[in-house]
Design an enzyme around this catalytic site. Structure first.
Site, PDB file in Angstrom:
ATOM      1  N   CYS A 131       1.769  36.660 -18.399  1.00 44.57           N
ATOM      2  CA  CYS A 131       2.194  36.594 -17.000  1.00 44.57           C
ATOM      3  C   CYS A 131       2.362  35.156 -16.536  1.00 44.57           C
ATOM      4  O   CYS A 131       3.388  34.786 -16.000  1.00 44.57           O
ATOM      5  CB  CYS A 131       1.196  37.321 -16.107  1.00 44.57           C
ATOM      6  SG  CYS A 131       1.186  39.089 -16.404  1.00 44.57           S
ATOM      7  N   HIS A 132       1.336  34.362 -16.733  1.00 46.82           N
ATOM      8  CA  HIS A 132       1.413  32.992 -16.217  1.00 46.82           C
ATOM      9  C   HIS A 132       0.965  31.971 -17.257  1.00 46.82           C
ATOM     10  O   HIS A 132       0.626  30.852 -16.923  1.00 46.82           O
ATOM     11  CB  HIS A 132       0.593  32.863 -14.933  1.00 46.82           C
ATOM     12  CG  HIS A 132       0.973  33.888 -13.909  1.00 46.82           C
ATOM     13  ND1 HIS A 132       0.293  35.066 -13.765  1.00 46.82           N
ATOM     14  CD2 HIS A 132       2.000  33.943 -13.046  1.00 46.82           C
ATOM     15  CE1 HIS A 132       0.885  35.801 -12.827  1.00 46.82           C
ATOM     16  NE2 HIS A 132       1.911  35.144 -12.378  1.00 46.82           N
ATOM     17  N   GLY A 133       0.918  32.382 -18.520  1.00 42.26           N
ATOM     18  CA  GLY A 133       0.706  31.435 -19.608  1.00 42.26           C
ATOM     19  C   GLY A 133      -0.703  30.901 -19.771  1.00 42.26           C
ATOM     20  O   GLY A 133      -0.884  29.701 -19.930  1.00 42.26           O
ATOM     21  N   TYR A 150       6.867  33.219  -5.497  1.00 38.67           N
ATOM     22  CA  TYR A 150       6.222  33.385  -6.803  1.00 38.67           C
ATOM     23  C   TYR A 150       6.305  32.075  -7.591  1.00 38.67           C
ATOM     24  O   TYR A 150       5.346  31.673  -8.253  1.00 38.67           O
ATOM     25  CB  TYR A 150       6.933  34.506  -7.548  1.00 38.67           C
ATOM     26  CG  TYR A 150       6.222  35.041  -8.759  1.00 38.67           C
ATOM     27  CD1 TYR A 150       4.950  35.572  -8.662  1.00 38.67           C
ATOM     28  CD2 TYR A 150       6.840  35.041  -9.999  1.00 38.67           C
ATOM     29  CE1 TYR A 150       4.304  36.082  -9.773  1.00 38.67           C
ATOM     30  CE2 TYR A 150       6.206  35.554 -11.122  1.00 38.67           C
ATOM     31  CZ  TYR A 150       4.944  36.080 -10.992  1.00 38.67           C
ATOM     32  OH  TYR A 150       4.321  36.588 -12.091  1.00 38.67           O
ATOM     33  N   ARG A 159       3.196  29.752  -9.062  1.00 41.25           N
ATOM     34  CA  ARG A 159       3.015  29.363 -10.460  1.00 41.25           C
ATOM     35  C   ARG A 159       3.149  27.866 -10.677  1.00 41.25           C
ATOM     36  O   ARG A 159       2.769  27.362 -11.731  1.00 41.25           O
ATOM     37  CB  ARG A 159       4.036  30.095 -11.328  1.00 41.25           C
ATOM     38  CG  ARG A 159       3.864  31.585 -11.281  1.00 41.25           C
ATOM     39  CD  ARG A 159       4.615  32.252 -12.374  1.00 41.25           C
ATOM     40  NE  ARG A 159       6.042  31.943 -12.348  1.00 41.25           N
ATOM     41  CZ  ARG A 159       6.922  32.440 -13.185  1.00 41.25           C
ATOM     42  NH1 ARG A 159       6.523  33.260 -14.123  1.00 41.25           N
ATOM     43  NH2 ARG A 159       8.191  32.136 -13.099  1.00 41.25           N
TER      44      ARG A 159
END
Lengths: 181, 419
Positions: free
Chosen positions: A145-147, B292, B296
């Site tokens: 998902c976000h590494g 989003y 991130r």
């Protein structure tokens, strides 16, 4: 203090003032109590809370293999680590870890690594359970998902996750069976 | 304003007891609207139209939907395959959410370009941001209801945002879920709230319109109305313009509904939810992608969540960050350019949000995030001081008619000036 018809004392406070504060205060307490009931109503219900346990048979798991079992609706990773993976986890210097924790504190038997398989970032399930999965730069798990990269002790090494993969409460029933929960 | 005379005796009888007709007359005929509104001003009424479409289709969908983890996915598929015209209602509802966001985002950028958030319209603007937040919450919970893979994992990721809160985070997440994971209790409460929030939005929209009608619409020149000659009645002039715009809008909307109903969606959501398998690449619906990307862009969990919410929160204080007295970008040579940079920046963030978090995408995402906040927190306050605006016309009529022509009838200009 000479009481007057409306109960005013010498300091100008009347009986009516007292009644207003008392009634208002009681109303506020009642409203707060009712609100609390509505808020708490959204918490996990008794049947959800009833802690289920999960028993796992370790017999069929080969070294280097992982299985995923379900405990309290959450995936739990059970990995039988190889000698190389154990060595790698034990030799990692603690000061290189974002969430320092010795490998020995994360396992009961070095061969068996048991983890809640939920990324501590935003709750995805990391890859690394299947032989064909990408295991990340540290040979453990990789969250797509976000590494986030986890090592062979399930510790966070790289990426946005703040903590290591959690170790659930479990105990060995005998050499080949564990009880999670 | 005197009550208008109605010819119909029944209308008169009702209006004497419940002045709905006087109210309509006041809002539609007497309410003065700037005569120079361009097509960017269509998007407010379009947003209202989409809200009604979503509520009506939603009520019908609810008649066939089952909010249970074992039946939700199948009940949506049943709506699409077996229920008469269910496919149409479901496609309109699904694409309607996307088009609601398209319309509202254009509406917001219209407000940014023409300075519609400036005095005396700050509360009008803030109510708009509240509506946008409510829309986001509603859309998010609606996307969970079909209980596909993206529904489930979107719900997991977004609710886990709250676990970033120090100390009580885990308890809040468990409270939101009603369990140890996203599960049936979560689906049930999301359904309940997804049904409720649109009506809350209607309430805030009413306040939004009351605030709008207090000082009237802003306009492309961003200057106050100088008198009667600067305004026209809303009806029929803008009703007809709004209907024309609605026709164009519906043409595009129907292209998606009938020919590409799944174009804006994600194929993974046609896989039933599986709590043990995360799809390799989770993306939210397109309208959340810029936020989003901001989430991130920051490697720290708590700060990432804070930045994402701050990206919207900064809009609340926008009227006090941009101190320039000139509203419209037409007369602000530098603001006009940074406005378009912001538009590009938001599109870049949207693109990055759709890409995996690796390699160059991370760096571009960080750069775009920094620029987004710099626009509001650094550039706008500085521009308020250093930018030299171009001279404003005296009135809306002046650039066209020449001179500050006094209103016909000779009543002094500004007689209509509203408080």
């Amino acid at each position: 203090m000479a009481a007057t018809a409306d109960g005013a004392g010498g300091d100008g406070v009347t009986r009516r003032d007292f009644l207003e504060y008392a009634a208002g205060g009681m109303g506020a307490v009642g409203a707060a109590a009712a609100t609390w009931a509505l808020i708490d109503n959204m918490n996990p219900a008794a049947d959800t809370l009833a802690l289920s346990t999960t028993e796992v048979d370790l017999e069929p798991i080969e070294p280097g293999q992982s299985i995923t079992v379900v405990w309290q609706k959450k995936p739990v990773f059970v990995r039988r680590r190889t000698e190389a993976e154990i060595a790698q986890a034990e030799e990692t210097p603690l000061d290189s870890l974002p969430d320092p924790m010795a490998d020995a504190d994360r396992v009961q038997k070095a061969e068996w690594l048991i983890l809640v398989g939920i990324c501590t970032h935003l709750g995805c399930i990391p890859l690394g359970q299947k032989g064909t999965d990408e295991k990340g730069e540290y040979g453990g798990w990789f969250c797509p998902c976000h590494g986030s990269h986890y090592d062979t002790s399930g510790r966070i090494r790289k990426g946005p996750a703040p903590e290591n993969l959690a170790v659930p409460p479990y105990r060995f029933l005998d050499d080949t069976r564990i009880l999670i929960g | 304003m005197a009550a208008p005379k109605f010819d119909n005796p029944i209308v008169r009888w009702i209006d004497y007891r419940l002045p709905v007709f006087t109210f309509m007359h006041h809002e539609m005929h007497e309410y003065p609207t700037p005569k120079n509104l361009n097509y960017w001003w269509n998007f407010g009424s379009l947003a209202g139209f989409m809200l009604i479409v979503l509520i009506v289709t939603g009520i019908v969908l609810a008649m066939n939907y089952t909010p249970h983890v074992d039946h939700a996915f199948d009940s949506v598929e049943r709506i699409r395959r077996d229920v008469p015209f269910g496919w149409l209602v479901q496609f309109i509802h699904m694409n309607g959410a996307s088009f609601f966001f398209i319309v509202v985002y254009i509406h917001v950028f219209r407000g940014l370009y023409y300075g519609s958030y400036k005095s005396p319209r700050e509360i009008l603007w803030i109510l708009g941001v509240v509506i946008m937040l409510l829309m986001m919450a509603t859309a998010f919970m609606g996307y969970v209801l079909p209980w596909g893979q993206m529904s489930f994992w979107g719900a997991t990721v977004i609710t886990n945002l709250f676990s970033a809160i120090p100390l009580v985070g885990e308890h809040i997440v468990s409270w939101l879920w009603g369990g140890f994971a996203v599960d049936n209790p979560t689906l049930n409460r999301f359904y309940s709230l997804h049904y409720l929030l649109p009506f809350v939005i209607v309430g805030v929209v009413v306040l939004h319109v009351v605030a709008l009608h207090t000082h009237g619409s802003n306009n492309p020149l961003g200057i106050e109305l100088r008198g009667k000659q600067d305004s026209i009645p809303f009806h029929p002039y803008y009703t007809v313009k709004d209907f024309f715009g609605l026709g164009l809008f519906l043409t595009i909307f129907c292209l998606f509904v009938f020919f590409a109903p799944d174009y804006l969606g994600h194929p993974d959501n046609y896989v039933p939810a599986n709590p043990l398998v995360t799809p390799p690449h989770i993306v939210p619906e397109w309208y959340f992608l810029p936020f989003y990307a901001i989430l991130r862009a920051i490697p720290d969990k708590l700060l990432g969540v804070v930045a994402m919410f701050a990206a919207i929160a900064v809009l609340f204080i926008l009227p006090w960050l941009d101190r320039s007295p000139v509203r419209s970008a037409r007369f602000r040579p530098i603001y006009k350019q940074v406005f378009w940079l912001l538009v590009i920046d938001c599109l870049v963030l949207g693109y990055i949000g759709a890409k995996p978090a690796e390699g160059w995408y991370i760096h571009i995402g960080r750069l775009a995030t920094v620029y987004y906040f710099a626009h509001f927190l650094v550039i706008l306050p500085l521009l308020s001081v250093f930018e030299r605006p171009r001279p404003l016309p005296l009135s809306i009529g002046e650039p066209v008619l020449g001179g500050g022509s006094p209103p016909p009838g000779g009543a002094g200009g500004g007689a209509m000036e509203r408080a």
